[in-house]
Design an enzyme around this catalytic site. Structure first.
Site, PDB file in Angstrom:
ATOM      1  CD  GLU A 137      -2.555   1.218   2.755  1.00 32.00           C
ATOM      2  OE1 GLU A 137      -2.997   0.129   3.171  1.00 32.00           O
ATOM      3  OE2 GLU A 137      -2.801   2.302   3.318  1.00 32.00           O
ATOM      4  CD  GLU A 142      -3.428   7.576   6.057  1.00 29.62           C
ATOM      5  OE1 GLU A 142      -2.291   7.166   5.769  1.00 29.62           O
ATOM      6  OE2 GLU A 142      -4.308   6.859   6.553  1.00 29.62           O
TER       7      GLU A 142
HETATM    8  C1  NAG Z   1      -9.641   3.797   3.688  1.00 26.81           C
HETATM    9  O1  NAG Z   1      -9.643   2.424   3.826  1.00 26.81           O
HETATM   10  C2  NAG Z   1      -8.397   1.819   4.119  1.00 26.81           C
HETATM   11  C3  NAG Z   1      -8.563   0.382   4.347  1.00 26.81           C
HETATM   12  O2  NAG Z   1      -9.020  -0.246   3.239  1.00 26.81           O
HETATM   13  C4  NAG Z   1      -7.714   2.365   5.298  1.00 26.81           C
HETATM   14  O3  NAG Z   1      -6.414   1.840   5.412  1.00 26.81           O
HETATM   15  C5  NAG Z   1      -7.687   3.808   5.161  1.00 26.81           C
HETATM   16  O4  NAG Z   1      -7.110   4.332   6.264  1.00 26.81           O
HETATM   17  C6  NAG Z   1      -9.092   4.294   4.964  1.00 26.81           C
HETATM   18  N1  NAG Z   1      -9.067   5.677   4.947  1.00 26.81           N
HETATM   19  C7  NAG Z   1     -10.143   6.275   4.822  1.00 26.81           C
HETATM   20  C8  NAG Z   1      -9.960   7.720   4.734  1.00 26.81           C
HETATM   21  O5  NAG Z   1     -11.243   5.692   4.768  1.00 26.81           O
END
Ligand code: NAG
Ligand code: NAG
Length: 315
Positions: A137, A142
């Site tokens: 990943e 973020e």
């Molecule tokens: C989105 O989903 C992933 C897991 O599939 C997660 O790792 C991630 O932090 C999530 N982030 C949000 C913003 O939903």
């Protein structure tokens, strides 16, 4: 095999091995903007694997509630900001998009005007392979609860670590890329995340993945932006982009083995394992508890939206 063909094959193999390692010049293969996002991505109405106070809706619901909206070169993805939630019912309506295409070695440029902000928000733009964490990943953009600057992070299976000292402008948060924590790098630019990014009109996030490294850059709008990035040129040369915010080399991590074909994901969740962690939420200056805040304050999510000016992929 005929000798001429063999020589050609060797030349091609040498190119294939050398050019990704050096980065360099790439040609545009995808250019997505406005309603193009609706063709390039599908909606994932799934439970949030990170236990967020979220209800990811399908395409029909997103359109009827205006949670996704396309016009001209603007694509907006937002959370519901009208509904007070029943504490025992589902979470706040939001959207999670998955690219229809997969990519391996490539350069991706996200031109972002606005990103979700507010207490309890956990927005992300990232790429991921099947069978997490085995295909890896890459988190490009973020953060949580409007805190701090952007963080870029790799998540892998065991056996991928990063050196302490690297050619990057960001600050190392973790060096072991394994699992949930991953190896993160916090960006230096104050305007690379949340309200500060939005006040500046956003900027460009770019990720380059080769077989021997992954780099992530942030270029604030109005800053010193490479012209091939700002113009959406038909080819880009990453050698001219300067030191990246985050640099993940292959000294003690086989990038080609730890990362498989990836889809792009854009999602916006609330609370959950990261934003809702009581220590993290508690240190953010946000009121109440994360879940109570998300349940009871719909208008606090008026600015919980992405506005993408475009996405370009180069291979
Ligand atoms: C989105 O989903 C992933 C897991 O599939 C997660 O790792 C991630 O932090 C999530 N982030 C949000 C913003 O939903
Ligand atoms: C939907 O959202 C867009 C973007 O924020 C906005 O311009 C538009 O007016 C909204 N449409 C409706 C029907 O509310």
């Amino acid at each position: 095999m005929v000798p001429g063909f063999s020589a050609l094959l060797h030349a091609l193999l040498a190119l294939a091995c050398v050019s990704p390692a050096l980065g360099g010049t790439y040609s545009r293969t995808d250019s997505v903007s406005g309603s193009g996002f609706l063709d390039a991505f599908s909606y994932e109405a799934i439970p949030d694997p990170t236990h967020g106070r979220v209800n990811y809706v399908d395409a029909g619901t997103a359109r009827s509630q205006n949670l996704t909206f396309a016009s001209g070169n603007s694509f907006v993805l937002r959370a519901d900001s009208r509904t007070r939630l029943n504490p025992s019912g589902p979470g706040r309506n939001s959207v999670r998009l998955l690219s229809r295409k997969q990519y391996t070695t490539a350069v991706m440029v996200f031109d972002i005007r606005h990103m979700p902000e507010g207490c309890g928000t956990w927005p992300a733009v990232w790429t991921v392979g099947a069978d997490w964490p085995n295909q890896g990943e890459v988190d490009i953009l973020e953060g949580v609860n409007d805190q701090g600057t952007n963080q870029a992070t790799l998540h892998t299976s065991a056996g991928c670590t990063m050196p302490n000292s690297r050619a990057e402008t960001g600050t190392v948060v973790g060096n072991d890329c394994q699992g949930n924590n991953g190896c993160g790098v916090k960006f230096r630019e104050g305007n690379s995340y949340g309200p500060s990014l939005n006040r500046n009109g956003g900027g460009w996030f770019a990720m380059e993945r080769t077989n021997s490294f992954i780099k992530v850059w942030f270029f604030p709008r109005g800053g010193n932006v490479p012209s091939d990035v700002s113009s959406g040129a038909s080819s880009v040369n990453t050698d001219n982009w300067g030191t990246p915010g985050a640099f993940f080399p292959d000294n003690s991590c086989s990038i080609s083995n730890k990362f498989g074909p990836h889809n792009i994901v854009i999602n916006l969740t609330f609370c959950g394992d990261f934003a809702g962690n009581s220590a993290v939420y508690g240190s953010s200056g946000c009121p109440s508890t994360c879940v109570d805040f998300v349940n009871n304050n719909p208008s606090a999510f008026t600015n919980a939206f992405f506005d993408f000016a475009g996405l370009r992929v180069y291979t």
